[in-house]
Design a protein around this motif. Sequence first.
Motif, PDB file in Angstrom:
ATOM      1  N   ASN A 106      35.769  30.903  40.596  1.00 36.12           N
ATOM      2  CA  ASN A 106      36.293  30.387  39.327  1.00 36.12           C
ATOM      3  C   ASN A 106      35.329  30.548  38.154  1.00 36.12           C
ATOM      4  N   LEU A 107      34.283  31.357  38.334  1.00 34.63           N
ATOM      5  CA  LEU A 107      33.452  31.702  37.172  1.00 34.63           C
ATOM      6  C   LEU A 107      34.316  32.494  36.199  1.00 34.63           C
ATOM      7  N   THR A 108      34.100  32.302  34.904  1.00 32.43           N
ATOM      8  CA  THR A 108      34.937  33.008  33.925  1.00 32.43           C
ATOM      9  C   THR A 108      34.518  34.469  33.811  1.00 32.43           C
ATOM     10  N   ASP A 109      35.495  35.314  33.513  1.00 32.16           N
ATOM     11  CA  ASP A 109      35.197  36.727  33.239  1.00 32.16           C
ATOM     12  C   ASP A 109      34.400  36.815  31.953  1.00 32.16           C
ATOM     13  N   THR A 110      33.519  37.806  31.868  1.00 34.10           N
ATOM     14  CA  THR A 110      32.861  38.082  30.587  1.00 34.10           C
ATOM     15  C   THR A 110      33.640  39.221  29.920  1.00 34.10           C
ATOM     16  N   PRO A 111      33.465  39.414  28.612  1.00 33.50           N
ATOM     17  CA  PRO A 111      34.247  40.460  27.926  1.00 33.50           C
ATOM     18  C   PRO A 111      34.111  41.840  28.587  1.00 33.50           C
ATOM     19  N   ASP A 112      32.922  42.129  29.121  1.00 31.32           N
ATOM     20  CA  ASP A 112      32.722  43.470  29.695  1.00 31.32           C
ATOM     21  C   ASP A 112      32.800  43.496  31.220  1.00 31.32           C
ATOM     22  N   THR A 113      32.843  42.309  31.862  1.00 33.69           N
ATOM     23  CA  THR A 113      32.813  42.280  33.333  1.00 33.69           C
ATOM     24  C   THR A 113      33.784  41.258  33.891  1.00 33.69           C
ATOM     25  N   PRO A 114      34.797  41.709  34.647  1.00 33.53           N
ATOM     26  CA  PRO A 114      35.620  40.724  35.352  1.00 33.53           C
ATOM     27  C   PRO A 114      34.792  40.080  36.464  1.00 33.53           C
ATOM     28  N   ASN A 115      35.111  38.861  36.830  1.00 37.76           N
ATOM     29  CA  ASN A 115      34.364  38.140  37.857  1.00 37.76           C
ATOM     30  C   ASN A 115      34.427  38.916  39.185  1.00 37.76           C
ATOM     31  N   PRO A 116      33.298  39.451  39.674  1.00 31.60           N
ATOM     32  CA  PRO A 116      33.330  40.265  40.898  1.00 31.60           C
ATOM     33  C   PRO A 116      33.680  39.448  42.142  1.00 31.60           C
ATOM     34  N   TYR A 117      33.345  38.153  42.128  1.00 30.27           N
ATOM     35  CA  TYR A 117      33.642  37.307  43.292  1.00 30.27           C
ATOM     36  C   TYR A 117      35.151  37.081  43.409  1.00 30.27           C
ATOM     37  N   ARG A 118      35.814  36.906  42.254  1.00 29.63           N
ATOM     38  CA  ARG A 118      37.272  36.793  42.279  1.00 29.63           C
ATOM     39  C   ARG A 118      37.894  38.114  42.719  1.00 29.63           C
ATOM     40  N   GLN A 119      37.327  39.217  42.246  1.00 29.41           N
ATOM     41  CA  GLN A 119      37.845  40.532  42.655  1.00 29.41           C
ATOM     42  C   GLN A 119      37.765  40.695  44.175  1.00 29.41           C
ATOM     43  N   ALA A 120      36.648  40.245  44.744  1.00 27.72           N
ATOM     44  CA  ALA A 120      36.474  40.348  46.199  1.00 27.72           C
ATOM     45  C   ALA A 120      37.522  39.500  46.925  1.00 27.72           C
ATOM     46  N   ILE A 121      37.765  38.283  46.409  1.00 27.62           N
ATOM     47  CA  ILE A 121      38.751  37.388  47.028  1.00 27.62           C
ATOM     48  C   ILE A 121      40.167  37.953  46.900  1.00 27.62           C
ATOM     49  N   MET A 122      40.429  38.640  45.803  1.00 29.65           N
ATOM     50  CA  MET A 122      41.763  39.190  45.560  1.00 29.65           C
ATOM     51  C   MET A 122      42.082  40.402  46.431  1.00 29.65           C
ATOM     52  N   SER A 123      41.058  41.063  46.947  1.00 26.01           N
ATOM     53  CA  SER A 123      41.319  42.382  47.533  1.00 26.01           C
ATOM     54  C   SER A 123      40.936  42.550  48.997  1.00 26.01           C
ATOM     55  N   PHE A 124      40.319  41.536  49.644  1.00 26.50           N
ATOM     56  CA  PHE A 124      39.900  41.780  51.027  1.00 26.50           C
ATOM     57  C   PHE A 124      41.122  41.944  51.936  1.00 26.50           C
ATOM     58  N   LYS A 125      40.898  42.665  53.047  1.00 27.08           N
ATOM     59  CA  LYS A 125      42.003  43.039  53.939  1.00 27.08           C
ATOM     60  C   LYS A 125      41.732  42.553  55.359  1.00 27.08           C
ATOM     61  N   ASN A 126      42.768  42.654  56.168  1.00 29.47           N
ATOM     62  CA  ASN A 126      42.660  42.301  57.581  1.00 29.47           C
ATOM     63  C   ASN A 126      41.827  43.354  58.319  1.00 29.47           C
ATOM     64  N   THR A 134      44.287  51.075  56.307  1.00 28.68           N
ATOM     65  CA  THR A 134      44.500  51.829  55.065  1.00 28.68           C
ATOM     66  C   THR A 134      43.200  51.895  54.266  1.00 28.68           C
ATOM     67  N   ALA A 135      43.073  52.927  53.467  1.00 25.92           N
ATOM     68  CA  ALA A 135      41.833  53.149  52.704  1.00 25.92           C
ATOM     69  C   ALA A 135      41.689  52.104  51.605  1.00 25.92           C
ATOM     70  N   PHE A 136      40.428  51.763  51.315  1.00 25.52           N
ATOM     71  CA  PHE A 136      40.149  50.844  50.206  1.00 25.52           C
ATOM     72  C   PHE A 136      40.377  51.553  48.884  1.00 25.52           C
ATOM     73  N   SER A 137      40.823  50.785  47.889  1.00 21.16           N
ATOM     74  CA  SER A 137      41.002  51.354  46.550  1.00 21.16           C
ATOM     75  C   SER A 137      39.630  51.605  45.922  1.00 21.16           C
ATOM     76  N   SER A 138      39.463  52.767  45.343  1.00 20.41           N
ATOM     77  CA  SER A 138      38.173  53.099  44.708  1.00 20.41           C
ATOM     78  C   SER A 138      37.929  52.248  43.464  1.00 20.41           C
ATOM     79  N   SER A 139      39.012  51.632  42.931  1.00 18.85           N
ATOM     80  CA  SER A 139      38.862  50.841  41.704  1.00 18.85           C
ATOM     81  C   SER A 139      38.183  49.491  41.975  1.00 18.85           C
TER      82      SER A 139
END
Length: 670
Positions: free
Chosen positions: A294-314, A319-324
């Motif tokens: 729940n750290l806030t995004d900065t103008p130039d950087t989205p919160n990487p910890y939230r990104q990790a929580i949003m995208s982890f897989k089983n 399937t291949a990980f998204s390069s983005s």
Amino acid sequence: MGANSSSISELPENEYLQKLSGSEPISENDPFWNQLLSFSFTTPTNSADLKLLEEATISVCKSLVEKNPRTGNLGSLIKVFLSRTKELKISAECQNHLFIWQAHNALFIICCLLKVFISRMSEEELQLHFTYEEKAGPSSCGAECEDLIEELLCCLIQLIVEIPLLDITYSISLEAVTTLIVFLSCQLFHKEILRESIIHRYLMHGRCLPYTSRLVKTLLYNFIRQERSPPPGTHVFQQQTDGGGLLYGIASGVATGLWTVFTLGGVGSKASAQLEQCSPLASQSLLLLLVLANLTDTPDTPNPYRQAIMSFKNTQDNTAFSSSNPHAFQINFNSLYTALCDQQKSDQATLLLYMLLHQNSNVRTYVLARTDIENLVLPILEILYHVEERNSHHVYMALIILLILTEDDGFNRSIHEVILKNITWYAERVLTEISLGSLLILVVIRTIQYNMTRTRDKYLHTNCLAALANMSAQFRSLHQYAAQRIISLFSLLSKKHNKVLEQATQSLRGSLGSNDSPLPDYAQDLNVIEEVIRMMLEIINSCLTNSLHHNPNLVYALLYKRDLFEQFRTHPSFQDIMQNIDLVISFFSSRLEQAGAELSVERVLEIIKQGAVALPKDRLRKFPELKFKYVEEEQPEEFFIPYVWSLVYNSAVALYWNPRDIQLFTMDSG
């Protein structure tokens, strides 16, 4: 602190702490550090002792703040800790108890000092204290000296993700998680949400960034594994029977079974003490994960910890990980699901479940495909059932989880196929056998009724009704009690509508002869209640038009209370939606009249079942499908950040903050 220190009240007079906070610089190689770090002080866990520890630390800190610019002793202590952590992995493998014990003690002192520093100074001042070095003698790290805050933060993350979790490393792993929470605690002392923070920048950029996915994964696994504190004496040192000679470390405090969660009021759940006692590391790891997410995004950087929580897989997903997204990783979803089902009594676990269902489509898809969904839904229903014992935030989260689940038609169908036996916590009526779907309806309706009489929270109403509406087209074989409660709720709303209408009429009459007092806003009350009545009629209508033949009990309840609906037939707000309900009531009433008087319940249900087959479907007017989707409000951080920090404040293991210092939320909120 030294080997002889045993009492919190003695700490300010302790010679080693006096020397640390005194005016003499202490070099990193001084034997003093071995003496300071060989203390036998048991970490307190109850609020009274933690308060004493805080006061004792403040006394030492005042002196250190004043002297540190000249001595650089804070920096020296941190460098001593950093140098010792370089060998920690080897120490764990070689069972080097003494080395791990002293490293833990160093981190414990750093954490206590940091907590006071952060509560009493700005981040800029804190940063300055990390740059001061001893004035006497050359600096040991020379011109290429690293940024000490970044080095410490990076070291703590490495410690969490790289040191194997053993009995002898449990305490230092817990202390590393706790120290990261303390580093981020500056938010507690600001009313506004921090959008620019020095510590946030360190964690989102530079040397800490590559560890993002490993840190999130490790914290999740700590939560999943629920590792208990090692039993007394199994890690650090065996205490000698004569009580003399051998040093006995702080970490033993973890093992005494005294870990308790202390609640000082506010929004934290009071019911979670037992959970934290079982596994302080799991509890603390979950809190840190929620803070990072729940750290806030900065103008130039989205919160990487939230990104990790949003995208982890089983782990079974090939399937291949998204390069983005460079922060994606894999985790065992079966273990995660089991932990989430088991831990829902705490606010923290419910909030994690909400975040995963809302933000991670992989988790959401997996959960909805489970054939044992009742293991997850039942604990959520229990939270709602005990609404008066829970804080409002916990209830909201549970309700929104249900709303997210009911967005899926497969879920809405499958819950009516799961048959449950003997729901012991449902006290209003003995439920020997009921479908999960019918139980869900009962609990949501009970929540609406509780809200109508107590809290009158429109947000709660809206989400309850949205969940019922999402399910309504798939209602199947409703339990007779669930059908009765649907109509009873409508009856309650109808009475409330008539009462408000009467008050509005009387108020209007009274106001004609007097201009002195302002009128209560009955028009607004009436508008709100008519919206809710409209929604209930739409839910009943949706069930009748989509699955009439599957729900004889609802038709029975409708016929039994048919007089309730009379007043709404000609009401301009309800005329359209009443057409189908009116038609069903008329159709089945006439069939019952033809069957004669004095019919048994069984005979009435039989006639209803036969009539459901005979009723031509085209006679019922089709309405747009009822579908509601949960959408987070704008600036969700204004809700979630104070909520998360209130959970930390109330539930963190062995952390105490003076309530008078807290700015982010009020102590009686919740």
